[in-house]
Scaffold this active site. Structure first.
Site, short mmCIF file in Angstrom:
data_model
loop_
_atom_site.label_atom_id
_atom_site.label_comp_id
_atom_site.label_asym_id
_atom_site.label_seq_id
_atom_site.Cartn_x
_atom_site.Cartn_y
_atom_site.Cartn_z
N ASP A 174 -30.26 2.68 -72.03
CA ASP A 174 -29.60 1.91 -73.08
C ASP A 174 -28.55 0.98 -72.46
OD1 ASP A 174 -30.67 3.61 -75.44
OD2 ASP A 174 -29.74 5.09 -74.13
N ASP A 232 -34.84 7.18 -72.15
CA ASP A 232 -34.84 5.72 -72.08
C ASP A 232 -33.57 5.28 -71.35
OD1 ASP A 232 -32.69 6.00 -73.79
OD2 ASP A 232 -33.55 4.83 -75.42
N ASP A 249 -33.59 0.01 -74.11
CA ASP A 249 -33.00 -0.56 -75.32
C ASP A 249 -31.89 -1.51 -74.93
OD1 ASP A 249 -34.61 0.79 -77.04
OD2 ASP A 249 -33.04 2.04 -77.92
N1 DCP Z 1 -27.40 6.11 -81.46
C1 DCP Z 1 -27.06 6.68 -82.67
N2 DCP Z 1 -27.90 6.57 -83.73
C2 DCP Z 1 -29.07 5.93 -83.61
C3 DCP Z 1 -29.44 5.35 -82.39
C4 DCP Z 1 -28.58 5.48 -81.33
O1 DCP Z 1 -26.00 7.26 -82.80
N3 DCP Z 1 -29.89 5.84 -84.67
C5 DCP Z 1 -26.50 6.22 -80.31
C6 DCP Z 1 -26.24 7.62 -79.87
C7 DCP Z 1 -27.10 7.80 -78.67
C8 DCP Z 1 -27.20 6.41 -78.10
O2 DCP Z 1 -27.07 5.55 -79.22
O3 DCP Z 1 -26.55 8.66 -77.74
C9 DCP Z 1 -28.46 6.17 -77.39
O4 DCP Z 1 -29.57 6.71 -78.09
P1 DCP Z 1 -30.68 7.55 -77.34
O5 DCP Z 1 -31.66 7.98 -78.37
O6 DCP Z 1 -31.20 6.77 -76.19
O7 DCP Z 1 -29.89 8.86 -76.86
P2 DCP Z 1 -29.34 9.28 -75.44
O8 DCP Z 1 -29.25 8.11 -74.54
O9 DCP Z 1 -28.10 10.03 -75.73
O10 DCP Z 1 -30.41 10.31 -74.93
P3 DCP Z 1 -31.66 10.11 -73.93
O11 DCP Z 1 -31.19 10.58 -72.62
O12 DCP Z 1 -32.74 10.94 -74.50
O13 DCP Z 1 -32.02 8.66 -73.93
MG MG Z 2 -30.89 6.88 -74.12
#
Ligand code: DCP
Ligand code: MG
Length: 366
Positions: A206, A204, A290
């Protein structure tokens, strides 16, 4: 007596937030295996096992060289008996038998397919599997009621399971910036999540949104969403209070902040560039986005909390609690000893309060 020169002994902290973890992983053969078992544990609601595998994988991601023998792992933290067994199997046989049998299992395959639907978590997938539903075709014909998110997730299944590229993230960033500029001048947009850590793809995109004048951000999210909707950029959106804040390990914080911190889970309709047009001639694709609005007073905490990785965040909170008697959230840092909140305007300040060396986003890929 000296330690044998042929045996490399690494000295590594047990806390991922004290390690520098770049995207340059020398042990992906091992971390892929452990990550799959972590994922399988999470899909089966075995969170403790999941974290243990995640921590073991993260430890290996931080090593400076490729591990080729078990002896190199002597004395390293985070490697439990089960993880060591998996590592040994991969080093000796090229693959882990447990990973291979998990991948082949009917339940794992079904959990992957069903939780691949936006809006479907492990619990829903488990309920469907117990009702004999193992794939999308069976789900479509099952008569199960889907909520609005799941309907959108099913409709855009292929697009949403296609990794988002950095170029697409940037294109969406421009749209979001245009949206906030249109509804409140001076608003700022920051890319967070995996792309801020330098990842080239993600599941996604963010974004954090704030305004330099405290209080101006109140009511911003509905306006941004309305603008995006009016321009036809949204295929789906749901704005909620951030559930992450309500998690049981969430720290103390002023209740008055709660309603200010909003999160919008959305699906964007992104027009493709000429090069990306597919055989189907579909000129757009669905992308998960998001959006989070934060008041400027909490922005540094929001940036730190939303940059990830998830394990890095978990480890920061563990460090704060266990080593510093502090509670860290994506809103604030509370010092339980002094019984007060510690204000910060940058991530560097927060690391300093925590007594940690500053780790830049590109080295938080634990
Ligand atoms: N985050 C967190 N706990 C949650 C939701 C989010 O700590 N319940 C934080 C850590 C994540 C960031 O927000 O790194 C964004 O969440 P993502 O699930 O989008 O994770 P990433 O962006 O790191 O990975 P991806 O590349 O799969 O989107
Ligand atoms: Mg993400």
């Amino acid at each position: 007596p000296q330690i044998s020169g042929s045996v490399a002994l690494f000295s590594v902290s047990s806390y991922a937030c004290q390690r520098r973890t770049t995207l340059d992983n020398h042990n992906s053969n091992l971390t892929d295996a452990l990550s799959l078992l972590a994922e399988n544990a999470e899909l089966n609601n075995e969170d403790g096992r999941g974290v243990a595998f995640r921590r073991a994988a993260a430890l290996l991601k931080a090593l400076p060289t490729q591990v080729i023998s078990m002896s190199q792992l002597r004395g390293l933290p985070c490697l439990g008996e089960h993880s060591l067994r998996v590592i040994k199997d991969v080093l000796e046989n090229g693959v882990s038998s447990e990973v291979e049998s998990t991948k082949q299992s009917k339940r794992y395959k079904a959990l992957k397919i069903l939780t691949g639907i936006f809006g479907v978590g492990a619990k829903t997938a488990d309920r469907w599997i117990r009702a004999g539903i193992y794939n999308l075709e069976q789900l479509r014909h099952s008569g199960q009621t889907l909520n609005r998110a799941q309907k959108a997730g099913l409709e855009h299944y292929d697009d949403l399971n296609e990794p988002v590229t950095k170029a697409e993230a940037d294109a969406i960033g421009e749209i979001v910036q245009k949206a906030v500029d249109s509804v409140l001048t001076g608003s700022q947009v920051a890319l967070s999540g995996g792309f801020r850590r330098g990842k080239l793809t993600g599941h996604d995109v963010d974004f954090l949104i704030t305004h330099p004048e405290e209080g101006k951000e109140v009511g911003l999210m509905p306006k941004v969403v309305a603008w995006l909707e009016s321009q036809g950029f949204l295929l789906y959106q749901k704005t909620t209070r951030n559930s992450y804040l309500e998690s049981k390990d969430g720290p103390a914080r002023p209740a008055s902040n709660m309603d200010r911190f909003e999160r919008c889970f959305s699906i964007f309709k992104l027009t493709k560039g000429k090069e990306q047009e597919t055989a189907s001639h579909k000129i757009w694709r669905a992308v998960r986005v998001d959006l989070v609005v934060s008041p400027i007073s909490q922005f540094a905490f929001a940036v730190l909390g939303w940059t990830g990785s998830k394990l890095f965040e978990r480890e920061l909170r563990r460090w704060a609690g266990h080593e510093k008697n502090m509670s860290l959230s994506s809103h604030a840092l509370f010092d339980n000893t002094q019984n007060k909140y510690l204000r910060a305007t940058s991530e560097e300040e927060i690391f300093a309060y925590l007594g940690l060396e500053y780790i830049p986003p590109s080295e938080r890929n634990a």
